[in-house]
Design a protein around this motif. Structure first.
Motif, PDB file in Angstrom:
ATOM      1  N   ARG A  47       0.882  -1.164   0.000  1.00 55.19           N
ATOM      2  CA  ARG A  47       0.000   0.000   0.000  1.00 55.19           C
ATOM      3  C   ARG A  47       0.919   1.212   0.000  1.00 55.19           C
ATOM      4  O   ARG A  47       1.660   1.442   0.954  1.00 55.19           O
ATOM      5  N   ILE A  48       0.885   1.955  -1.100  1.00 57.62           N
ATOM      6  CA  ILE A  48       1.834   3.040  -1.329  1.00 57.62           C
ATOM      7  C   ILE A  48       1.089   4.376  -1.275  1.00 57.62           C
ATOM      8  O   ILE A  48       0.048   4.539  -1.922  1.00 57.62           O
ATOM      9  N   TYR A  49       1.638   5.324  -0.520  1.00 52.26           N
ATOM     10  CA  TYR A  49       1.063   6.661  -0.407  1.00 52.26           C
ATOM     11  C   TYR A  49       2.086   7.643  -0.973  1.00 52.26           C
ATOM     12  O   TYR A  49       3.224   7.686  -0.509  1.00 52.26           O
ATOM     13  N   THR A  50       1.663   8.406  -1.977  1.00 53.51           N
ATOM     14  CA  THR A  50       2.572   9.373  -2.589  1.00 53.51           C
ATOM     15  C   THR A  50       1.816  10.655  -2.926  1.00 53.51           C
ATOM     16  O   THR A  50       0.614  10.624  -3.200  1.00 53.51           O
ATOM     17  N   ALA A  71      11.144   9.057  -3.788  1.00 49.51           N
ATOM     18  CA  ALA A  71      11.973   8.700  -2.632  1.00 49.51           C
ATOM     19  C   ALA A  71      11.286   9.025  -1.311  1.00 49.51           C
ATOM     20  O   ALA A  71      11.640   8.474  -0.271  1.00 49.51           O
ATOM     21  N   ASP A  72      10.272   9.906  -1.357  1.00 49.66           N
ATOM     22  CA  ASP A  72       9.549  10.291  -0.141  1.00 49.66           C
ATOM     23  C   ASP A  72       8.238   9.524   0.033  1.00 49.66           C
ATOM     24  O   ASP A  72       7.468   9.822   0.943  1.00 49.66           O
ATOM     25  N   ALA A  73       7.974   8.574  -0.833  1.00 47.78           N
ATOM     26  CA  ALA A  73       6.728   7.809  -0.730  1.00 47.78           C
ATOM     27  C   ALA A  73       6.721   7.011   0.568  1.00 47.78           C
ATOM     28  O   ALA A  73       7.743   6.505   1.023  1.00 47.78           O
ATOM     29  N   PHE A  74       5.537   6.923   1.144  1.00 48.62           N
ATOM     30  CA  PHE A  74       5.327   6.096   2.336  1.00 48.62           C
ATOM     31  C   PHE A  74       4.628   4.832   1.872  1.00 48.62           C
ATOM     32  O   PHE A  74       3.673   4.901   1.093  1.00 48.62           O
ATOM     33  N   TYR A  75       5.128   3.681   2.304  1.00 50.34           N
ATOM     34  CA  TYR A  75       4.471   2.446   1.895  1.00 50.34           C
ATOM     35  C   TYR A  75       4.483   1.431   3.027  1.00 50.34           C
ATOM     36  O   TYR A  75       5.340   1.453   3.905  1.00 50.34           O
ATOM     37  N   LEU A  76       3.475   0.577   2.976  1.00 50.86           N
ATOM     38  CA  LEU A  76       3.327  -0.513   3.930  1.00 50.86           C
ATOM     39  C   LEU A  76       3.404  -1.821   3.164  1.00 50.86           C
ATOM     40  O   LEU A  76       2.926  -1.906   2.025  1.00 50.86           O
ATOM     41  N   ILE A  77       3.984  -2.822   3.792  1.00 53.03           N
ATOM     42  CA  ILE A  77       4.031  -4.154   3.200  1.00 53.03           C
ATOM     43  C   ILE A  77       3.409  -5.106   4.211  1.00 53.03           C
ATOM     44  O   ILE A  77       3.858  -5.185   5.346  1.00 53.03           O
TER      45      ILE A  77
END
Length: 183
Positions: free
Chosen positions: A99-102, A156-162
């Protein structure tokens, strides 16, 4: 079964040490298979895990007065945990949800993922400060490094969950577990 140990008693700690590495490594894999719902793999691995353990523990009881055997048992257990984690990471069994937040264009990241054979879904979201793009994709664990690289190259500043996934149904997946494009 181990009569040769009477002639070579120094081999006992070695056998115990490596036996424990094997059974604990198999135990780690069994737990993973159970957690992923692998009804056929878990019992087979469990059989060999316990078989090895019974052999090792019988040798411990046979030579219960040997502190070196106890140390080999404990050392094999600790090393088996480490080896089990290495093996599990190497086989990378299962699937993960990214789940990627950008703040950048979610449409563009979706296109990049799709062009790399990774299906994804783009959702518009509202963050605490501004609008964000939320991109979700389900991939084989073997693709984790590739997906992380794509994300970092894109933003490079994206927040992501795995997150690990127990099972998946009705998606666009190839037999190997990697998403495929089209039908």
């Amino acid at each position: 079964m181990f009569e040769f140990l009477d002639a070579y008693p120094w081999l006992l700690p070695v056998i115990i040490f490596f036996g424990r590495i094997c059974d604990v490594t198999l135990g780690t894999l069994r737990i993973i298979f159970v957690s992923k719902g692998e009804k056929k793999k878990a019992p087979i691995v469990g059989f060999f895990e316990v078989f090895i353990w019974v052999i090792v523990i019988s040798q411990i009881f046979r030579n219960a007065n040997d502190i070196i055997a106890y140390l080999a048992y404990a050392g094999g257990y600790a090393t088996g945990n480490y080896v089990g984690i290495l093996v599990e990471n190497k086989i990378a069994f299962g699937f993960q949800l990214f789940r990627i937040y950008t703040k950048k264009s979610g449409t563009e990241l979706t296109k990049i993922l799709n062009s790399n054979g990774i299906g994804s879904t783009y959702i518009k979201g509202e963050g605490a400060i501004s609008e964000v793009s939320v991109i979700e994709t389900v991939v084989s664990r073997k693709l984790e490094k590739k997906v992380v690289s794509i994300i970092n190259n894109f933003d490079a500043d994206a927040f992501y969950l795995i997150e690990d996934i127990r099972s998946k149904e009705k998606g666009i997946f190839s037999a190997a577990g990697a998403p495929r494009l089209g039908k």
